[in-house]
Design a protein around this motif. Structure first.
Motif, PDB file in Angstrom:
ATOM      1  N   UNK A 180       0.827  -1.210   0.000  1.00 12.95           N
ATOM      2  CA  UNK A 180       0.000   0.000   0.000  1.00 12.95           C
ATOM      3  C   UNK A 180       0.862   1.261   0.000  1.00 12.95           C
ATOM      4  N   UNK A 181       2.096   1.152   0.491  1.00 13.67           N
ATOM      5  CA  UNK A 181       3.009   2.308   0.535  1.00 13.67           C
ATOM      6  C   UNK A 181       3.897   2.387  -0.709  1.00 13.67           C
ATOM      7  N   UNK A 182       3.589   1.599  -1.727  1.00 13.11           N
ATOM      8  CA  UNK A 182       4.295   1.723  -3.007  1.00 13.11           C
ATOM      9  C   UNK A 182       5.338   0.671  -3.276  1.00 13.11           C
ATOM     10  N   UNK A 183       5.513  -0.300  -2.382  1.00  9.10           N
ATOM     11  CA  UNK A 183       6.499  -1.364  -2.609  1.00  9.10           C
ATOM     12  C   UNK A 183       5.864  -2.424  -3.514  1.00  9.10           C
ATOM     13  N   UNK A 184       6.448  -2.626  -4.700  1.00 10.38           N
ATOM     14  CA  UNK A 184       5.880  -3.580  -5.651  1.00 10.38           C
ATOM     15  C   UNK A 184       6.321  -5.012  -5.370  1.00 10.38           C
TER      16      UNK A 184
END
Length: 640
Positions: free
Chosen positions: A54-58
């Motif tokens: 959710x914080x942008x870590x793919x």
């Protein structure tokens, strides 16, 4: 609505999430997180993989020190590692050819390194020396306290003991001071802070140097803080505990609040010399079930919660009885009608199946502990003789015998360290033992004795002399030649053989082994951990004069008040001379204590403090940089 103390301590997870989110959200682009394997378990206490996404870590990867991670042109790599120089240098060597070959725009940093818990100034210097300044961005992240269980906190900094005590490097202390200051912000400023030891006093000074705290919105949660150096009570970490949680940590590897129960590999089996290790592996190589884990949390595992601080012999029989009871419960299915069976299977069977799984895990763990600990009573008798200084020659002989018959690299050294701390080991005796030890495990381990000497666990290893100075080993030390440990143990009644055991309560070895009648039950009725005894004194004293009378002979104990630092005796005298007894902080109005041990805490200390808390109607929180067993302290000397 009032928030309980436990809820506030669990709230450290939210603070850690906010800190991590601030770092991740400050980095633009498609992000991939590469984690050092040792950080995975502690990070699970902070956040989940879904939270990171959710914080942008793919994607999330494990960092491999032997192989670099390829990166796509539009991806940003975020490495999270511990603040170890060796780890940091290895990572820079991996990144250097990649970053320089790509030559990206400096304004778009595609590589980020998050150091836990600190980013030291020389990291920036190394970055510049390798030509990566401006291409790699450094961050620091400190998750502060991790809540393991009720009354148990850990910073999960396992290198602190190694750095501070074995290497004399105090650079890990500032992050600890920052975490303690955050605790003050969350739980309020205590009425009094007591420090015992050089590093403990340093921590208090660092907290004060960080500046004045904002005015509290709620009342304080702790009446007093007690910060203790590990080297002020080495026996509490070197003695073999008799409680269930303590022995689990003695045998199994701990991973941030959980242990790995592996039938084929554990701490005891891996530290044996190869000859004995190979013989034991051949016996058990036929079957090796899949390893399972046990969370050391009383809420997540009720079996552990019921038994964690009980005597191991009692726990072992209780778990076996519980297995039989569950078997009888499941047999009831045969006597049920069809409708009753449907209801039972739908409502009770899933809970019973889960409970059975937990009980079987604990049964397996307890059986491995029994097998690995061997002659446990003989070991505890030897440790009791060391505490009471029975016979130097006999004790050294028994330790040498264990070295050749059992061959444990860490635990045999641990007994010698206990002997030196409690009685004293002569340089000639150390030379003899070191020669025998190196002949068994290899002469490359000779430097370990120097590192243990640096920590005060052994005397300095001196060159061998041919002078006839071996008379000391054949003569018992006179009673008046006391070591510092014996003097303090006598003053504070830490040894049950010196008197009534715990201050204000009697105990005997037989009682302690069966029922909890004194904090010394954690060591089978032989020794009371210093932290527990100091807690008892603070909670039972009615004025500063009473505290002074019990602690005035202990050198290095400092009382920190808003007005400054002083000794217990000077504080009591000041109150008398100025007729300000109404300003006395004793008796403590708030009967909650916070204990921080600098250099690793043991479950024996936690259990003893828990006993004191129940006895006095108080609440005690024990925190440290990490939770360690006795062999872990010795193993740290092999890591350098």
């Amino acid at each position: 609505m009032d928030i309980t103390l436990e809820k506030k301590l669990q709230g450290f997870q939210l603070v850690a999430q906010e800190k991590l989110q601030a770092i991740l959200c400050s980095i633009p682009g498609k992000k991939e997180l590469i984690l050092e394997p040792a950080l995975i378990k502690p990070l699970e206490h902070v956040c989940t993989a879904s939270w990171l996404k959710l914080k942008g870590i793919q994607r999330i990867y494990k960092h491999d020190a032997a192989q670099s991670m390829p990166r796509a042109a539009d991806q940003v790599h975020i490495y999270m590692i511990r603040s170890f120089l060796a780890t940091f240098t290895t990572l820079l060597q991996q990144l250097q050819p990649l970053a320089l070959a790509e030559m990206p725009d400096i304004s778009m940093k595609m590589y980020h390194i998050v150091c836990v818990p600190s980013c030291y100034s020389y990291f920036q210097t190394l970055l510049e020396q390798m030509g990566l300044w401006g291409l790699v961005q450094l961050h620091h992240y400190n998750w502060d306290f991790i809540y393991f269980d009720q009354g148990v906190l850990s910073l999960e900094l396992p290198n602190l003991y190694e750095s501070v005590y074995l290497q004399g490097n105090t650079s890990p202390l500032p992050p600890v001071a920052q975490s303690l200051r955050l605790l003050q912000m969350v739980c309020g400023h205590p009425s009094v802070v007591l420090s015992y030891g050089h590093h403990s006093a340093q921590l208090v000074e660092m907290i004060q140097a960080l500046g004045k705290l904002p005015d509290p919105t709620n009342s304080a949660e702790y009446g007093a803080w007690l910060i203790i150096d590990r080297d002020k009570d080495y026996p509490a970490s070197l003695l073999t505990p008799a409680i269930y949680a303590g022995l689990l940590l003695e045998v199994f590897q701990q991973r941030s609040g959980e242990i790995l129960v592996d039938n084929s590999k554990n701490k005891i089996s891996t530290q044996r010399v190869e000859l004995l290790q190979g013989r034991s592996q051949m016996k058990g190589s036929a079957q090796s079930p899949k390893p399972c884990s046990i969370r050391l949390n009383s809420t997540a595992d009720e079996i552990y919660g019921d038994n964690r601080y009980k005597h191991f012999a009692q726990v072992s029989s209780l778990i076996r009885a519980q297995v039989k009871a569950l078997g009888l419960e499941l047999q009831k299915l045969n006597d049920m009608q069809l409708e009753e069976m449907h209801d039972y299977v739908a409502r009770k069977l899933p809970k019973l199946t889960e409970l059975k799984s937990k009980v079987l895990r604990h049964l397996n763990a307890s059986e491995i502990v029994i097998k690995m600990m061997g002659n446990f009573r003989k070991l505890q008798t030897l440790e009791e003789d060391i505490l009471n200084n029975v016979s130097r020659k006999k004790l050294l002989g028994e330790i040498d015998e264990l070295l050749t018959t059992d061959g444990q690299r860490f635990n045999t050294l641990r007994l010698l360290c206990l002997l030196h701390h409690c009685v004293g080991v002569a340089p000639e005796e150390l030379q003899m033992f070191a020669r025998n030890y190196c002949n068994l495990v290899g002469h490359q381990e000779l430097s370990v004795f120097q590192r243990l000497g640096q920590a005060g666990l052994l005397p300095p290893l001196l060159p061998e002399k041919k002078a006839p100075t071996k008379l000391l080993s054949n003569l018992p030390l006179p009673k008046f030649q006391q070591t510092e440990f014996q003097a303090n143990a006598n003053r504070l009644r830490l040894l049950t053989s010196f008197g009534d055991g715990q201050d204000g309560g009697g105990s005997s070895k037989n009682q302690a082994s069966n029922t909890q009648s004194c904090p010394s039950f954690v060591f089978n009725g032989t020794y009371i951990p210093l932290a527990a005894q100091l807690c008892s004194i603070l909670l039972k004293s009615s004025n500063a004069d009473e505290v002074s009378s019990k602690l005035t002979m202990i050198e290095g104990l400092t009382v920190h008040l808003d007005s400054g630092k002083t000794s217990p005796k000077a504080y009591a005298t000041q109150l008398k001379t100025t007729n300000c007894t109404h300003q006395d902080v004793f008796p403590l109005k708030l009967r909650n204590l916070f204990i921080f041990i600098v250099g690793g805490a043991s479950y024996a200390e936690i259990a003893a403090c828990d006993f004191v808390a129940k006895l006095t109607g108080a609440q005690i929180t024990v925190a440290s940089d990490s939770l360690m067993a006795g062999s872990d302290f010795i193993a740290a000397a092999f890591n350098n």
